[in-house]
Write an enzyme that holds these catalytic residues in place. Structure first.
Site, PDB file in Angstrom:
ATOM      1  CD  GLU A 124      -3.091  -0.947   0.246  1.00  0.00           C
ATOM      2  OE1 GLU A 124      -3.107   0.040  -0.512  1.00  0.00           O
ATOM      3  OE2 GLU A 124      -3.938  -1.856   0.193  1.00  0.00           O
ATOM      4  NE  ARG A 128      -3.818   2.868  -0.877  1.00  0.00           N
ATOM      5  CZ  ARG A 128      -5.050   2.714  -0.427  1.00  0.00           C
ATOM      6  NH1 ARG A 128      -5.766   3.747  -0.065  1.00  0.00           N
ATOM      7  NH2 ARG A 128      -5.583   1.507  -0.318  1.00  0.00           N
ATOM      8  CG  ASP A 252      -5.566  -7.573  -7.353  1.00  0.00           C
ATOM      9  OD1 ASP A 252      -4.487  -7.811  -6.802  1.00  0.00           O
ATOM     10  OD2 ASP A 252      -6.479  -6.915  -6.808  1.00  0.00           O
ATOM     11  CD  GLU A 379     -10.942  -2.332  -8.335  1.00  0.00           C
ATOM     12  OE1 GLU A 379     -12.114  -1.994  -8.017  1.00  0.00           O
ATOM     13  OE2 GLU A 379      -9.974  -2.211  -7.566  1.00  0.00           O
TER      14      GLU A 379
HETATM   15  C1  DMJ Z   1      -6.510   0.101  -5.133  1.00  0.00           C
HETATM   16  O1  DMJ Z   1      -5.814   0.501  -4.013  1.00  0.00           O
HETATM   17  C2  DMJ Z   1      -5.568  -0.508  -6.132  1.00  0.00           C
HETATM   18  O2  DMJ Z   1      -6.191  -0.488  -7.373  1.00  0.00           O
HETATM   19  C3  DMJ Z   1      -5.169  -1.910  -5.783  1.00  0.00           C
HETATM   20  O3  DMJ Z   1      -4.422  -2.540  -6.799  1.00  0.00           O
HETATM   21  C4  DMJ Z   1      -6.327  -2.794  -5.407  1.00  0.00           C
HETATM   22  N1  DMJ Z   1      -7.543  -2.118  -5.273  1.00  0.00           N
HETATM   23  C5  DMJ Z   1      -7.643  -0.816  -4.731  1.00  0.00           C
HETATM   24  C6  DMJ Z   1      -8.964  -0.186  -5.087  1.00  0.00           C
HETATM   25  O4  DMJ Z   1     -10.020  -1.049  -5.182  1.00  0.00           O
END
Ligand code: DMJ
Length: 487
Positions: A124, A128, A252, A379
């Site tokens: 995270e 970010r 993902d 998404e």
């Molecule tokens: C985001 O923080 C990013 O896209 C991450 O890869 C997974 N999903 C959240 C938002 O849904």
């Protein structure tokens, strides 16, 4: 009992937030031009930012319900301004100069991780903060943001000190201690490459690129018994924990970064890994429901789960990007997949009375919603954006507008935006407690780009990290990236 009381309080507070915005929703139908739609999205951004500023400035996220900082964000209760850093490039792209300057000032004078005395997620923090700062540097050329990206990445380096080079997933920024978990998620260690490679490029210091290259050396060296990547690996031994695979949670963005690492660096290693992974993954996880909807299932404890997570809706965009950036591939019809998955995600939205998609949706044994909340996630609109850019089919812009109408009707309060706890309840707002920072970083950015000209961040010059922070494609731009003209 305590849980019941909390739900009751949330219900009462939700009711108190119902306001005149609902009435104004009718007006949105009149906005048919792209310029006016873009302006509307900008107004949504101002609403989210100004309420955050008013009630939660410096905190990580706003709780519109309580009109104060949300203390249980993924970054905990320290005031490290996740919303500010995440939102800044969106403000910049929208030309919101005053707001951008407020954020820059806070970053220059207040931002510090030195007193954060608890474990924070490497993943995270990278997507970010490091991604946010790098994007700001790429867009503005302001060296403050390069310094901050380096400062944060340096705090994360300690996590990579494992026998395999696969990093542990959390670090205490104050003490520098890592939390030694037994297994690390694919999406956590597989979502670092873009930021670390670009940081090496702009600082001239190879240390960042070397640590992330080593992850892929290890992945190539260790045998994955399932062919299909498992979602977890032991960072000390390199042994996979078998039985679970997914393109939603825990998987993902690992897959996303294989393709995007290739786009960023043109190192064929990543293209080959991506194509191999997609070949196996689509064979094993791609399903068609009885009603003809194509979706990506997951494997849990060795069994196929015929459900799709909202998180997996980003794959529509991923496949569209694959179709246009690797057009020579014959392995899969990526564009066909992209359209089908995006159609499914739109159908999941369309089938609810709020027009917002649920977190998890089961297709079999019977069609049912497993988790019905909507957390302001990006998404689906991310896929609309990529599909619009790559096909020019106007329906994606219309689907995006339906989404705006739903957000305005069901997630907007006078004090900012919240997710909702049940997409099947439309007559009263069941707000959750959070205006997620990714709503400003991703959801509103993709919406804004959907109604903008393609020359704003063209896909052959920029690649978006998983938090929608754009980075310049290296061999196109090298160090002198062309900046979009905004201010
Ligand atoms: C985001 O923080 C990013 O896209 C991450 O890869 C997974 N999903 C959240 C938002 O849904």
């Amino acid at each position: 009992m305590r849980r019941f009381s909390l739900i009751f309080v949330i219900f009462v507070l939700s009711l108190s937030l119902v306001d005149s915005f609902h009435a104004k929703n009718e007006d949105l139908k009149k906005l048919t031009g792209n310029v006016e739609r873009r302006e509307k999205v900008k107004e949504m951004m101002i609403h989210a930012w100004s309420n955050y500023k008013k009630f939660a400035w410096g905190a990580n996220e706003l709780s519109p319900m309580f009109q104060k900082g949300h203390r249980n964000s993924v970054f905990g209760s320290a005031n490290i301004g996740a919303t500010i850093v995440d939102a800044m490039d969106t403000l910049y792209l929208m030309g919101l100069t005053t707001e951008f300057n407020e954020g820059r000032e806070w970053i220059a004078t207040e931002f510090s991780l030195d007193r954060v005395n608890y474990s924070v997620s490497v993943f995270e923090t990278n997507i970010r903060y490091v991604g946010g700062f790098l994007s700001l540097y790429a867009l503005t050329g302001d060296s403050l943001f390069k310094e901050k990206a380096k400062y944060v990445a340096d705090k994360l380096l300690v996590a990579f000190d494992t026998p395999t080079g696969i990093p542990f997933s959390s670090v205490n920024f104050m003490t520098g201690e890592v939390k030694e978990e037994q297994f690390i998620a694919l999406s956590e260690f597989g979502t670092l490459y873009l930021e670390f490679a670009y940081l090496s490029e702009i600082t001239g210091d190879e240390v960042y690129k070397n640590v992330v290259d080593r992850i892929y050396d290890t992945l190539e060296a260790v045998h994955d018994p399932s062919e299909l990547h498992s979602t977890h690996i032991n960072p000390k031994t390199g042994i996979w924990k078998e039985g679970n695979s997914a393109m939603g949670a825990y998987g993902d963005s690992f897959y996303e970064y294989l393709l995007k690492a290739w786009i960023l660096t043109k190192n064929d290693r990543f293209k080959e890994m991506f194509l191999k992974a997609m070949n196996v993954t689509t064979k094993k996880l791609l399903q068609r429901s009885k009603t003809g909807l194509v979706y990506l299932a997951s494997i849990k404890d060795g069994e196929l789960r015929k459900s799709m997570e909202h998180l997996a809706c980003f794959t529509g965009g991923l496949f569209a990007l694959a179709a246009t950036s690797i057009p020579e591939t014959k392995i899969l019809d990526f564009m066909d997949l992209a359209k089908n998955i995006t159609h499914t995600c739109h159908e999941l939205y369309r089938s609810t009375p709020t027009g917002l998609g649920p977190e998890v949706f089961h297709f079999e044994p019977k069609i049912e919603v497993f988790s019905g909340y909507y957390a302001l996630r990006p998404e689906t609109v991310e896929s609309y954006f990529y599909l619009w850019r790559t096909t020019k089919d106007p329906k994606y812009r219309e689907w995006g507008w339906q989404f705006v109408e739903s957000l305005e009707k069901h997630c907007r309060s006078p004090f900012g935006y919240s997710g909702i706890s049940n997409v099947f309840v439309a007559h009263i707002p069941l707000y959750d407690l959070i205006q997620q920072s990714f709503f400003l970083a991703e959801t509103l950015k993709y919406l804004y780009l959907l109604y903008s000209d393609d020359s704003l961040l063209p896909l052959d010059k920029w690649v978006f990290n998983t938090e929608a922070h754009p980075l310049p494609i290296l061999n196109e731009h090298r160090l002198r990236c062309r900046k979009p003209k905004i201010f």
